[in-house]
Write a protein that holds these residues in place. Structure first.
Motif, PDB file in Angstrom:
ATOM      1  N   CYS A   1       0.846  -1.193   0.000  1.00 19.49           N
ATOM      2  CA  CYS A   1       0.000   0.000   0.000  1.00 19.49           C
ATOM      3  C   CYS A   1       0.886   1.249   0.000  1.00 19.49           C
ATOM      4  CB  CYS A   1      -0.911  -0.013   1.211  1.00 19.49           C
ATOM      5  SG  CYS A   1      -0.097   0.559   2.703  1.00 19.49           S
ATOM      6  N   PRO A   2       0.319   2.437  -0.186  1.00 21.05           N
ATOM      7  CA  PRO A   2       1.155   3.647  -0.211  1.00 21.05           C
ATOM      8  C   PRO A   2       1.796   3.952   1.150  1.00 21.05           C
ATOM      9  CG  PRO A   2      -1.017   4.064  -1.155  1.00 21.05           C
ATOM     10  CD  PRO A   2      -1.079   2.734  -0.504  1.00 21.05           C
TER      11      PRO A   2
ATOM     12  N   CYS B   1      -0.061   8.245   3.027  1.00 20.51           N
ATOM     13  CA  CYS B   1      -1.397   8.041   3.548  1.00 20.51           C
ATOM     14  C   CYS B   1      -1.487   8.551   4.987  1.00 20.51           C
ATOM     15  CB  CYS B   1      -1.718   6.554   3.499  1.00 20.51           C
ATOM     16  SG  CYS B   1      -3.254   6.163   4.292  1.00 20.51           S
TER      17      CYS B   1
ATOM     18  N   ALA C   1      -1.769   5.991   8.041  1.00 18.16           N
ATOM     19  CA  ALA C   1      -0.722   4.995   8.256  1.00 18.16           C
ATOM     20  C   ALA C   1      -0.177   5.005   9.676  1.00 18.16           C
ATOM     21  CB  ALA C   1       0.415   5.237   7.271  1.00 18.16           C
TER      22      ALA C   1
ATOM     23  N   GLY D   1       0.414  -0.515   5.609  1.00 11.42           N
ATOM     24  CA  GLY D   1       0.933   0.423   6.592  1.00 11.42           C
ATOM     25  C   GLY D   1       0.060   0.584   7.828  1.00 11.42           C
ATOM     26  N   CYS D   2      -1.135  -0.029   7.806  1.00 17.65           N
ATOM     27  CA  CYS D   2      -1.988  -0.017   9.005  1.00 17.65           C
ATOM     28  C   CYS D   2      -3.062  -1.098   8.836  1.00 17.65           C
ATOM     29  CB  CYS D   2      -2.636   1.349   9.236  1.00 17.65           C
ATOM     30  SG  CYS D   2      -4.042   1.693   8.170  1.00 17.65           S
TER      31      CYS D   2
ATOM     32  N   ASN E   1      -5.973  -1.118   8.086  1.00 17.71           N
ATOM     33  CA  ASN E   1      -6.960  -1.040   7.020  1.00 17.71           C
ATOM     34  C   ASN E   1      -6.657  -2.000   5.877  1.00 17.71           C
ATOM     35  OD1 ASN E   1      -8.793   0.847   8.101  1.00 17.71           O
ATOM     36  ND2 ASN E   1      -7.242   2.428   7.770  1.00 17.71           N
ATOM     37  N   ALA E   2      -5.453  -2.491   5.850  1.00 21.20           N
ATOM     38  CA  ALA E   2      -5.129  -3.643   5.012  1.00 21.20           C
ATOM     39  C   ALA E   2      -5.220  -3.413   3.518  1.00 21.20           C
ATOM     40  CB  ALA E   2      -6.011  -4.837   5.404  1.00 21.20           C
ATOM     41  N   CYS E   3      -4.900  -2.194   3.082  1.00 18.66           N
ATOM     42  CA  CYS E   3      -4.937  -1.926   1.638  1.00 18.66           C
ATOM     43  C   CYS E   3      -3.962  -2.825   0.889  1.00 18.66           C
ATOM     44  CB  CYS E   3      -4.588  -0.470   1.360  1.00 18.66           C
ATOM     45  SG  CYS E   3      -5.731   0.650   2.154  1.00 18.66           S
TER      46      CYS E   3
HETATM   47  S1  SF4 Z   1      -3.218   0.143   4.697  1.00 21.60           S
HETATM   48 FE1  SF4 Z   1      -3.338   1.902   6.006  1.00 21.60          FE
HETATM   49  S2  SF4 Z   1      -1.436   2.969   5.553  1.00 21.60           S
HETATM   50 FE2  SF4 Z   1      -1.773   1.609   3.858  1.00 21.60          FE
HETATM   51  S3  SF4 Z   1      -2.874   2.863   2.373  1.00 21.60           S
HETATM   52 FE3  SF4 Z   1      -4.367   1.712   3.575  1.00 21.60          FE
HETATM   53  S4  SF4 Z   1      -4.991   3.118   5.115  1.00 21.60           S
HETATM   54 FE4  SF4 Z   1      -3.057   3.887   4.314  1.00 21.60          FE
END
Ligand code: SF4
Ligand code: HEM
Lengths: 555, 205
Positions: free
Chosen positions: A415-416, A421, A424, A457-458, A460-462
């Motif tokens: 993810c970014p 983001c 994150a 990065g968090c 939210n699991a993108c």
């Molecule tokens: S997983 Fe978290 S850090 Fe990564 S893009 Fe999604 S919201 Fe942002």
């Protein structure tokens, strides 16, 4: 691929005019921040760490050369000359100006594109297999149904403001490549015992902070009812899904709370009223849309090409690329090609404007002017002749698009993260880059073999870390960045959610941790085992023991 | 200037508001959160109406009045003659149950107006409620959106079966009229036009 008629074009044009006026009213202070929010989100515009982030829809991942040229031009004109292909097959630009977005939408409309419902609490872009229509294991090409569903979901008035976002994936293959079980609704098309097109419907899957695989709500649905059945599901969700807590608002939470049986009963009761309503799909419509996805005008060629065979034999670099980046095709003498957006040491999924122009030209010259975006964040030329592969490789290599790492450890889904983001906990791109550099040896990578590594990065699991064979999740401990590692996740028919191996690590430790996981695998594997198979056979313990034991030894 | 938009034969115009909306008095009971309970999802975090509130709701003695659903259910006997005279309508919040309305008033078309109240403009339950009122319960009279009603949702409200819109007091209904025609040919069937585009038009290939 699907081509707009006057009606489609008018809808997109009217959308541009509508959003232009909404932006004007916002800038004039007539719309509050809060009132403007869902309007901009449903036109793809997030407000992010550095600038707005703008997400352009690539319906079920299909693009034409002309469209990709336009995307490259937009990235150059309104952004920093590159774009990011996402795990939902869309394109994101990280630095556009809010004021420019109406003009960008107007430019997109000229090539039959838009950013409708690419974010916000509504039905999002419908995704599918990047090899739809050409995969040898395909039972049904799902794209016509995906397009019919795209039209149905566009500005569906009843579902304009759902409790939370709603993602639908469709698949028509034996080996699921669209992760249907990780979607709010997943539809698996198959041919039933009567030889008719039918759908197995999954509901309530999703990753995010509560990872849940979907449950089957209906084993057999006749294709005509795809829209009304979705309406029944989404109506129950719209009325009863939680709206008081965004983290508990996805349909998966409702399905889990009610239990699939009760949820199914409510849906079926609702559907009994609307089955056969006018939104029932007609044969004529399926046929009309299906015409847009007919097979390409393939040449009648042989299964082998002497020139190709000679190149493979004489050029190991080309052979390595063929092994990883070239895929089987329904049509004799043709192949699909993955152009890797994962060169070592670069942000996964990023492409520069120049690269996009190159890919668009390659598609025009060698692949009937079309290409696809995969949810693994690579670009696909779906219809290349065997005899053209060498030329494609040479040009792709010059453009940095031929890293032979597809399906290997460095084909990281990421993810970014903290670089872009605002949600994150931690950066993700530098972790991906560090791991790619740690394993920057192609022979070694090939020896490790098929593996998927995903980074978010968090929670939210993108980056889909729960379904990565190795999953990495950024966590926050007292304001500093740490990484939690899980193993044993998997997408596909036998999907599973990974198990956390233990306490989290610092960024510097991460390449070493991945190295240790790989070391255990290489030591323990049987000849035919992939990483995931070894993890499934042995469980987490040996990996965990080795990763953490080492620290004690060195301390 | 009136803040009410009314649709007559699909033409939208500004109209005078003939109806008074009776409000529940503020509750002095603390808001009760009902997290977790499955059947009560729709009530989570929303206030529960108390008997005192229902009893204390002031219904003007004459004229056309839209009363809250809970009050309508509790005090219907006293309103019967006014219902017959077409002086009583009902409004409900987006978390209230249509089933409660229908079991208390099986003949919905005896009500000249039903209104749905939006506490927050982004609460999309309103679209399913109106769709059900029109298609499941056969309500034919005026269906009105009230509360946090903003122009950028009007198109969806209209398509979901609403026939009048009382814009939030600080917004201009005249300016909002334009948003009702944001799109000319919608794709999918909905309340206002049940046929999807593929059965309405012979689309070229
Ligand atoms: S997983 Fe978290 S850090 Fe990564 S893009 Fe999604 S919201 Fe942002
Ligand atoms: C940069 C800004 C971004 C923000 C603020 C953001 C925000 C979020 C949030 C909050 C969620 C969780 C939603 C939920 O669980 O209900 C989520 C999920 C998701 N995001 Fe993002 N995202 C961003 C970028 C991306 C990118 C670039 C991708 C693709 C590479 C992506 C792909 C996804 C996917 C696939 C999910 C789904 C997980 C699921 O289905 O539960 N996002 N995003």
């Amino acid at each position: 691929m699907y081509k707009y008629d006057q009606i489609d074009q008018q809808i997109v044009n009217e959308r541009v005019a509508q959003y232009r006026d909404q932006t004007r009213r916002y800038l004039a202070g007539e719309l509050s921040e809060e009132e403007f929010r869902p309007l901009r989100l449903q036109n793809g515009l997030y407000i992010q760490r550095h600038a707005p982030m703008f997400r352009i829809a690539v319906p079920y991942g299909m693009l034409s050369s002309k469209q990709l040229h336009k995307l490259a031009d937009l990235a150059n004109k309104y952004d920093k000359d590159y774009g990011h292909f996402s795990t939902r097959q869309n394109l994101q630009l990280n630095w556009p100006k809010l004021e420019d977005v109406p003009e960008m939408l107007a430019e997109l409309a000229t090539v039959e594109m838009h950013a409708i419902q690419t974010s916000g609490n509504c039905i999002r872009n419908i995704t599918t297999d990047q090899f739809a229509g050409i995969a040898p294991d395909e039972v049904i090409d799902p794209r016509a149904m995906a397009e019919i569903m795209r039209q149905w979901s566009t500005f569906h008035p009843e579902f304009a403001l759902l409790p939370r976002k709603f993602k639908i994936a469709v698949s028509g293959t034996k080996q699921d490549r669209a992760i249907v079980q990780a979607h709010d609704i997943g539809m698996e098309f198959y041919t039933d015992s009567a030889g008719k097109l039918a759908i197995k419907v999954w509901v309530g899957g999703g990753l995010g902070r509560t990872p849940i695989l979907g449950s089957v709500i209906r084993e057999h649905l006749e294709w005509q009812h795809a829209l009304t059945y979705c309406e029944a599901i989404i109506r129950v969700y719209n009325l009863h899904g939680r709206r008081d807590n965004a983290y508990k608002a996805r349909i998966k939470i409702l399905v889990k709370a009610l239990g699939i049986e009760e949820f199914k009963n409510q849906v079926e009761a609702e559907w009994a009223h609307i089955k056969d309503a006018p939104n029932t799909i007609t044969e004529a419509e399926l046929e009309r849309v299906g015409k847009h996805f007919e097979a390409m005008p393939y040449e009648n060629i042989t299964a082998n090409d002497a020139g190709f065979d000679a190149s493979v034999a004489s050029n190991p670099a080309f052979a390595a690329w063929v092994k990883r980046c070239v895929h089987a095709h329904k049509q004799t003498g043709y192949r699909a090609v993955t152009l890797s957006l994962k060169p070592h040491g670069k942000a996964p999924g990023d492409a520069t404007s120049a690269q996009m122009h190159t890919v668009a030209d390659l598609a025009a010259q060698y692949s009937f002017g079309e290409l696809r975006v995969s949810h693994e964040q690579n670009l696909i030329l779906a219809d290349v002749k065997l005899s053209d592969l060498f030329a494609v490789w040479e040009k792709a290599r010059t453009a940095g698009l031929a890293t032979p790492n597809i399906g290997l450890l460095t084909d990281i889904i990421c993810c970014p993260g903290g670089d872009f983001c605002s949600l994150a906990n931690a950066k993700s791109i530098p972790i991906a880059e560090a791991i790619q550099m740690q394993f920057d040896n192609l022979d070694y990578l090939h020896d490790i073999g098929d593996i998927e590594l995903n980074i978010s990065g968090c929670m939210n699991a993108c980056g889909h870390h729960h379904v990565g064979h190795i999953g990495i999740l950024g966590v926050d401990k007292d304001g500093s960045e740490w990484y939690q590692v899980s193993i044993g996740g998997k997408q596909g028919n036998d999907a599973s959610i990974g198990a956390v191996i233990g306490p989290s690590f610092s960024a510097e430790e991460m390449p070493g941790v991945v190295q240790k996981l790989i070391d255990v695998y290489v030591k323990e594997r049987t000849p035919e085992e992939r990483f995931i198979d070894t993890v499934r056979r042995l469980g987490v313990t040996p990996f965990k023991t080795y990763v953490y034991a080492k620290e004690v030894v060195s301390a | 200037m009136s803040n009410l938009i009314q649709l007559n034969n699909n033409t939208a115009q500004i109209a005078e508001n003939a109806w008074v909306t009776a409000q529940l008095p503020a509750s002095n009971v603390e808001e009760r959160k009902q997290a977790g309970k499955v059947v009560l999802f729709k009530l989570t975090g929303e206030e529960t109406i108390t008997d005192t509130q229902i009893a204390d709701t002031v219904i003007p003695a004459s004229g056309k009045v839209i009363v809250p659903l809970s009050v309508f259910i509790a005090r219907k006997e006293l309103l019967l003659s006014r219902i017959t005279n077409g002086e009583i309508g009902v409004w409900l919040d987006t978390h209230e149950l249509l089933a409660d309305l229908v079991s208390c008033q099986p003949d919905l078309n005896a009500l000249p107006i039903i209104a749905v109240h939006l506490e927050r403009f982004a609460d999309g339950r309103i679209f399913s409620l109106s769709t059900l009122l029109r298609t499941r319960y056969g309500f034919k009279n005026e269906l009105r959106a009230i509360g946090d009603v903003l122009r950028d949702q009007l198109f969806f409200l209209k398509r979901s079966g609403f026939s009048s819109f009382l814009l939030r007091a600080d917004r201009s209904a005249t300016e909002a009229l334009a948003s009702l025609s944001d799109f000319t040919v919608p794709y999918q069937g909905a309340v206002d036009e049940p046929r999807p585009v593929f059965t309405r038009y012979n689309r070229p290939i």
